[in-house]
Design an enzyme around this catalytic site. Structure first.
Site, PDB file in Angstrom:
ATOM      1  N   SER A  41      40.022  10.944   8.246  1.00  0.00           N
ATOM      2  CA  SER A  41      40.111  10.336   9.822  1.00  0.00           C
ATOM      3  C   SER A  41      40.458  11.741  10.838  1.00  0.00           C
ATOM      4  O   SER A  41      40.229  12.085  11.762  1.00  0.00           O
ATOM      5  CB  SER A  41      41.658   9.391   9.928  1.00  0.00           C
TER       6      SER A  41
ATOM      7  N   GLY B  87      40.046   5.834   4.553  1.00  0.00           N
ATOM      8  CA  GLY B  87      41.756   5.456   2.679  1.00  0.00           C
ATOM      9  C   GLY B  87      40.555   6.405   1.556  1.00  0.00           C
ATOM     10  O   GLY B  87      41.229   5.646   0.722  1.00  0.00           O
TER      11      GLY B  87
ATOM     12  N   GLY C 167      40.828   9.488   0.914  1.00  0.00           N
ATOM     13  CA  GLY C 167      41.831  10.271   0.252  1.00  0.00           C
ATOM     14  C   GLY C 167      41.194  11.819   0.453  1.00  0.00           C
ATOM     15  O   GLY C 167      41.562  13.101  -0.117  1.00  0.00           O
ATOM     16  N   LEU C 168      40.131  11.766   1.444  1.00  0.00           N
ATOM     17  CA  LEU C 168      39.078  13.226   1.742  1.00  0.00           C
ATOM     18  C   LEU C 168      40.036  13.875   3.308  1.00  0.00           C
ATOM     19  O   LEU C 168      38.954  14.798   3.334  1.00  0.00           O
ATOM     20  CB  LEU C 168      37.996  13.028   1.520  1.00  0.00           C
ATOM     21  N   GLY C 169      41.178  12.812   3.758  1.00  0.00           N
ATOM     22  CA  GLY C 169      41.342  13.942   5.214  1.00  0.00           C
ATOM     23  C   GLY C 169      40.209  12.727   6.715  1.00  0.00           C
ATOM     24  O   GLY C 169      40.078  14.016   7.061  1.00  0.00           O
TER      25      GLY C 169
ATOM     26  N   GLU D 250      46.531  13.263  16.467  1.00  0.00           N
ATOM     27  CA  GLU D 250      46.231  11.106  15.621  1.00  0.00           C
ATOM     28  C   GLU D 250      47.912  11.671  15.223  1.00  0.00           C
ATOM     29  O   GLU D 250      48.448  10.114  15.586  1.00  0.00           O
ATOM     30  CB  GLU D 250      45.954  12.404  14.240  1.00  0.00           C
TER      31      GLU D 250
ATOM     32  N   ASP E  99      44.855  18.395   6.946  1.00  0.00           N
ATOM     33  CA  ASP E  99      43.265  17.875   7.671  1.00  0.00           C
ATOM     34  C   ASP E  99      42.943  18.692   7.896  1.00  0.00           C
ATOM     35  O   ASP E  99      41.727  18.771   8.426  1.00  0.00           O
ATOM     36  CB  ASP E  99      43.134  16.201   7.043  1.00  0.00           C
TER      37      ASP E  99
END
Length: 340
Positions: free
Chosen positions: A115, A109, A111-113, A147, A159
């Site tokens: 997952s 969570g 914001g840097l990708g 995903e 991402d």
């Protein structure tokens, strides 16, 4: 044997959100991003027991299963299970025990990708173990498919491709899952100056990006003209950012980011909140010329362009909000895999 992989996280510099369906399917999307020296790691150890052991060290989660070709999805370690299940479906391997362990340098969570980068790393580790003939586009699309389609997690496309290719890229997104990755040949001194002036700041809050992205997608379906026009403007922002970086017009970076900050809040209601606004305008008052929320918005990391030596005054101004600056360097490599 032990099979390892690592894939870099990314900073989105411009165009964020235009890689999300149905916008990119209908209008085409464009994003400029750069990978940084924070990574997702995956390790697969072949073990004697006929068991499947899954462990995420950064989340302090672990599950053990008797050997099977399908693992149950129950909200725990589903990214690991999703990749395992898809690999067993498409590239079934002999009955042997494995231990799959992961770690990510940034919280979920953020914001840097995180997952999607983790999924790329896991796919890479399995590709290394099984010696799968997968190229960069293959791995990125495979990770996206797992995903978004297998696990039904809302999100965009950038991402997976950033993590696989690495470096600074201008990416184009079209219908039918078509993606074109254009590596940018930016002079090193421009990159050094950008790295020096770009402050990466963690707000110490996280958010669930899926809800924001779902609202953004629905705004396109419902023909919310304000939201769609904002996405058009963000796509144009990616073009402006590309030109500024290639030409070394770094004095324009802050202004281009500032345009994007104002446009992005129009895409969905959860992107901005009072804390983000307070942080943003405090940074600008201290000398930043612009900035943005990283990822879908709502929390996580923010970036600010701080020309000259204003970065240090901006850091001091943001101390009151309880977040912290995060050191990083730009990286040129994408997914790496190896066996020991």
């Amino acid at each position: 044997m032990i099979h390892r992989s690592k894939a870099p996280l990314r900073i989105g510099l411009a165009g964020g959100g235009t890689d999300v369906s149905p916008y990119c399917d209908e209008f085409g999307g464009a994003i400029l991003n750069a990978t940084i020296s924070l990574n997702a790691y995956a390790t697969i150890e072949e073990i004697e027991e006929h068991k499947i052991i899954l462990e995420a060290f950064d989340r302090d989660e672990k599950e053990i299963f008797e050997w099977a070709t399908m693992l149950p999805l129950n909200g725990h370690l589903d990214l690991l299970k999703g990749v395992y299940n898809r690999i067993q479906k498409d590239y079934p391997f002999e009955k042997k025990g494995i231990k799959l362990s992961t770690y990510v340098d940034a919280p979920a969570g953020s914001g840097l990708g995180t997952s999607s980068t983790l999924v790329v790393a896991i796919v890479g580790a399995f590709a290394e173990m099984l010696q799968l003939p997968l190229g960069e586009y293959d791995i990125a699309h495979y990770a996206y498919d797992i995903e978004r389609k297998d696990l039904q997690l809302a999100g965009g496309r950038q991402d997976q491709y950033a993590a696989t290719f690495g470096g600074v890229n201008f990416m184009e997104f079209y219908s039918d899952d078509k993606v074109i990755v254009n590596p940018l040949r930016i002079r090193q001194r421009y990159l050094d100056e950008l790295e020096n002036n770009l402050l990466l700041y963690y707000t110490s809050t996280s958010r669930e990006s899926a809800k924001i992205i779902e609202e953004q997608s629905q705004n396109v379906v419902k023909r919310n003209q304000s939201s769609i026009e904002a996405m058009h403007q963000l796509k144009e922002q990616a073009q402006l950012m590309k030109e500024a970086l290639l030409k070394g017009q770094l004095e324009q970076i802050g202004h281009i980011l500032d345009i994007g900050f104002e446009q992005k809040r129009r895409m969905a209601s959860g992107i901005n909140n009072q804390l983000i606004d307070d942080i943003y305008y405090a940074a600008k008052s201290a000398g930043a010329t612009g900035g943005k929320i990283s990822g879908a918005g709502g929390g996580g990391f923010m970036i600010f362009y701080c020309p000259g030596n204003t970065k240090y005054k901006v850091i001091q101004a943001l101390e009151q909000f309880g977040g912290k600056p995060h050191n990083y360097q730009f990286t040129k490599h994408g997914l790496k895999t190896w066996t020991v």
